[in-house]
Motif scaffolding. Structure first.
Motif, PDB file in Angstrom:
ATOM      1  N   HIS A  20      70.220  84.177  59.493  1.00  0.00           N
ATOM      2  CA  HIS A  20      69.808  84.127  60.895  1.00  0.00           C
ATOM      3  C   HIS A  20      69.456  82.705  61.340  1.00  0.00           C
ATOM      4  O   HIS A  20      68.308  82.404  61.647  1.00  0.00           O
ATOM      5  CB  HIS A  20      68.626  85.069  61.134  1.00  0.00           C
ATOM      6  CG  HIS A  20      68.869  86.455  60.619  1.00  0.00           C
ATOM      7  ND1 HIS A  20      68.761  86.756  59.284  1.00  0.00           N
ATOM      8  CD2 HIS A  20      69.206  87.583  61.239  1.00  0.00           C
ATOM      9  CE1 HIS A  20      69.028  88.029  59.116  1.00  0.00           C
ATOM     10  NE2 HIS A  20      69.308  88.552  60.291  1.00  0.00           N
ATOM     11  N   PRO A  21      70.433  81.816  61.360  1.00  0.00           N
ATOM     12  CA  PRO A  21      70.154  80.414  61.664  1.00  0.00           C
ATOM     13  C   PRO A  21      69.687  80.188  63.106  1.00  0.00           C
ATOM     14  O   PRO A  21      69.954  80.993  64.000  1.00  0.00           O
ATOM     15  CB  PRO A  21      71.494  79.722  61.413  1.00  0.00           C
ATOM     16  CG  PRO A  21      72.512  80.793  61.544  1.00  0.00           C
ATOM     17  CD  PRO A  21      71.848  82.060  61.116  1.00  0.00           C
ATOM     18  N   THR A  22      69.024  79.063  63.303  1.00  0.00           N
ATOM     19  CA  THR A  22      68.618  78.623  64.636  1.00  0.00           C
ATOM     20  C   THR A  22      69.792  77.875  65.270  1.00  0.00           C
ATOM     21  O   THR A  22      70.756  77.503  64.586  1.00  0.00           O
ATOM     22  CB  THR A  22      67.416  77.672  64.546  1.00  0.00           C
ATOM     23  OG1 THR A  22      67.817  76.504  63.813  1.00  0.00           O
ATOM     24  CG2 THR A  22      66.223  78.341  63.873  1.00  0.00           C
ATOM     25  N   HIS A  75      69.507  97.128  62.555  1.00  0.00           N
ATOM     26  CA  HIS A  75      68.860  96.905  61.264  1.00  0.00           C
ATOM     27  C   HIS A  75      67.521  96.218  61.508  1.00  0.00           C
ATOM     28  O   HIS A  75      67.272  95.692  62.589  1.00  0.00           O
ATOM     29  CB  HIS A  75      69.746  96.083  60.311  1.00  0.00           C
ATOM     30  CG  HIS A  75      70.083  94.711  60.792  1.00  0.00           C
ATOM     31  ND1 HIS A  75      71.034  94.465  61.762  1.00  0.00           N
ATOM     32  CD2 HIS A  75      69.605  93.502  60.429  1.00  0.00           C
ATOM     33  CE1 HIS A  75      71.120  93.164  61.973  1.00  0.00           C
ATOM     34  NE2 HIS A  75      70.262  92.547  61.174  1.00  0.00           N
ATOM     35  N   GLN A  76      66.674  96.244  60.510  1.00  0.00           N
ATOM     36  CA  GLN A  76      65.336  95.676  60.616  1.00  0.00           C
ATOM     37  C   GLN A  76      65.282  94.321  59.926  1.00  0.00           C
ATOM     38  O   GLN A  76      66.108  94.019  59.068  1.00  0.00           O
ATOM     39  CB  GLN A  76      64.302  96.625  59.990  1.00  0.00           C
ATOM     40  CG  GLN A  76      64.324  98.031  60.562  1.00  0.00           C
ATOM     41  CD  GLN A  76      64.164  98.062  62.072  1.00  0.00           C
ATOM     42  OE1 GLN A  76      63.324  97.364  62.619  1.00  0.00           O
ATOM     43  NE2 GLN A  76      64.974  98.852  62.743  1.00  0.00           N
ATOM     44  N   HIS A  77      64.279  93.528  60.308  1.00  0.00           N
ATOM     45  CA  HIS A  77      64.113  92.189  59.763  1.00  0.00           C
ATOM     46  C   HIS A  77      62.729  91.995  59.169  1.00  0.00           C
ATOM     47  O   HIS A  77      61.767  92.643  59.570  1.00  0.00           O
ATOM     48  CB  HIS A  77      64.318  91.143  60.870  1.00  0.00           C
ATOM     49  CG  HIS A  77      65.698  91.154  61.424  1.00  0.00           C
ATOM     50  ND1 HIS A  77      66.051  91.845  62.562  1.00  0.00           N
ATOM     51  CD2 HIS A  77      66.833  90.568  60.971  1.00  0.00           C
ATOM     52  CE1 HIS A  77      67.327  91.669  62.798  1.00  0.00           C
ATOM     53  NE2 HIS A  77      67.833  90.903  61.842  1.00  0.00           N
ATOM     54  N   VAL A  86      64.003  84.459  57.907  1.00  0.00           N
ATOM     55  CA  VAL A  86      64.293  85.752  58.524  1.00  0.00           C
ATOM     56  C   VAL A  86      65.304  86.444  57.627  1.00  0.00           C
ATOM     57  O   VAL A  86      66.389  85.916  57.377  1.00  0.00           O
ATOM     58  CB  VAL A  86      64.849  85.581  59.951  1.00  0.00           C
ATOM     59  CG1 VAL A  86      65.175  86.938  60.561  1.00  0.00           C
ATOM     60  CG2 VAL A  86      63.859  84.820  60.826  1.00  0.00           C
ATOM     61  N   ILE A  87      64.930  87.617  57.119  1.00  0.00           N
ATOM     62  CA  ILE A  87      65.726  88.315  56.114  1.00  0.00           C
ATOM     63  C   ILE A  87      66.018  89.730  56.585  1.00  0.00           C
ATOM     64  O   ILE A  87      65.117  90.426  57.081  1.00  0.00           O
ATOM     65  CB  ILE A  87      64.948  88.354  54.773  1.00  0.00           C
ATOM     66  CG1 ILE A  87      64.603  86.926  54.311  1.00  0.00           C
ATOM     67  CG2 ILE A  87      65.731  89.117  53.705  1.00  0.00           C
ATOM     68  CD1 ILE A  87      63.562  86.851  53.206  1.00  0.00           C
ATOM     69  N   TYR A 117      59.804  94.102  63.674  1.00  0.00           N
ATOM     70  CA  TYR A 117      60.095  93.308  62.498  1.00  0.00           C
ATOM     71  C   TYR A 117      58.873  93.335  61.597  1.00  0.00           C
ATOM     72  O   TYR A 117      57.759  93.573  62.039  1.00  0.00           O
ATOM     73  CB  TYR A 117      60.525  91.882  62.839  1.00  0.00           C
ATOM     74  CG  TYR A 117      59.486  91.013  63.501  1.00  0.00           C
ATOM     75  CD1 TYR A 117      58.650  90.199  62.745  1.00  0.00           C
ATOM     76  CD2 TYR A 117      59.357  90.989  64.885  1.00  0.00           C
ATOM     77  CE1 TYR A 117      57.706  89.392  63.349  1.00  0.00           C
ATOM     78  CE2 TYR A 117      58.416  90.175  65.488  1.00  0.00           C
ATOM     79  CZ  TYR A 117      57.596  89.390  64.724  1.00  0.00           C
ATOM     80  OH  TYR A 117      56.656  88.585  65.324  1.00  0.00           O
ATOM     81  N   PHE A 118      59.108  93.129  60.333  1.00  0.00           N
ATOM     82  CA  PHE A 118      58.062  93.195  59.330  1.00  0.00           C
ATOM     83  C   PHE A 118      57.676  91.787  58.908  1.00  0.00           C
ATOM     84  O   PHE A 118      58.515  90.885  58.891  1.00  0.00           O
ATOM     85  CB  PHE A 118      58.538  94.018  58.123  1.00  0.00           C
ATOM     86  CG  PHE A 118      58.858  95.435  58.506  1.00  0.00           C
ATOM     87  CD1 PHE A 118      57.887  96.412  58.438  1.00  0.00           C
ATOM     88  CD2 PHE A 118      60.129  95.791  58.950  1.00  0.00           C
ATOM     89  CE1 PHE A 118      58.161  97.723  58.808  1.00  0.00           C
ATOM     90  CE2 PHE A 118      60.420  97.093  59.312  1.00  0.00           C
ATOM     91  CZ  PHE A 118      59.432  98.068  59.244  1.00  0.00           C
TER      92      PHE A 118
END
Length: 131
Positions: A20-22, A75-77, A86-87, A117-118
């Protein structure tokens, strides 16, 4: 949306990533192929791709920096509170729709979704703490 080689390179770069790049990281990498590309052009293309539904743009709470995801499937992050990584979480088969229903109880309005998000510490940061 018109085809452009720069936009195709941005999309290709995102497709090759899972982190998840900036926009700045996208810019740094795409600039190798297109030395004259500007950061503004990268931002504009990322936003156009997100508006077209080809990528997803995420803003995670305190980070204040947009992250871009090629994976547009639900999906969740997880966001690491140490390194801000960020995974993707392996929660694709989990149904979080109950959150909307619970939040709607007693609410005089229409809930159309949520952003979840977690937070915590990623494995790499935990390993660094142990060493």
């Amino acid at each position: 949306m018109k085809f452009s080689r720069q936009r195709a390179a941005i999309l290709s770069f995102l497709q090759s990533r899972k982190d998840h790049p900036t926009a700045e990281l996208v810019y740094t990498n795409v600039k190798e192929e297109f030395p004259n590309i500007s950061l503004g052009t990268v931002y504009r293309n990322l936003n156009q791709l997100a508006e077209a539904g080809m990528i997803t743009k995420h803003s995670f709470g305190d980070l204040g920096i947009d992250h871009f995801d090629y994976n547009t499937n639900p999906h969740q992050h997880f966001v690491c509170s140490c390194c801000n990584a960020v995974i993707d979480l392996p929660t694709q088969n989990h149904d979080f729709s109950f959150i909307d229903k619970e939040a709607a109880k007693g609410f005089d309005g229409l809930i159309q979704g949520h952003r979840l998000y977690f937070c915590g510490i990623c494995r790499d940061c935990l390993d660094q703490r142990e060493n």
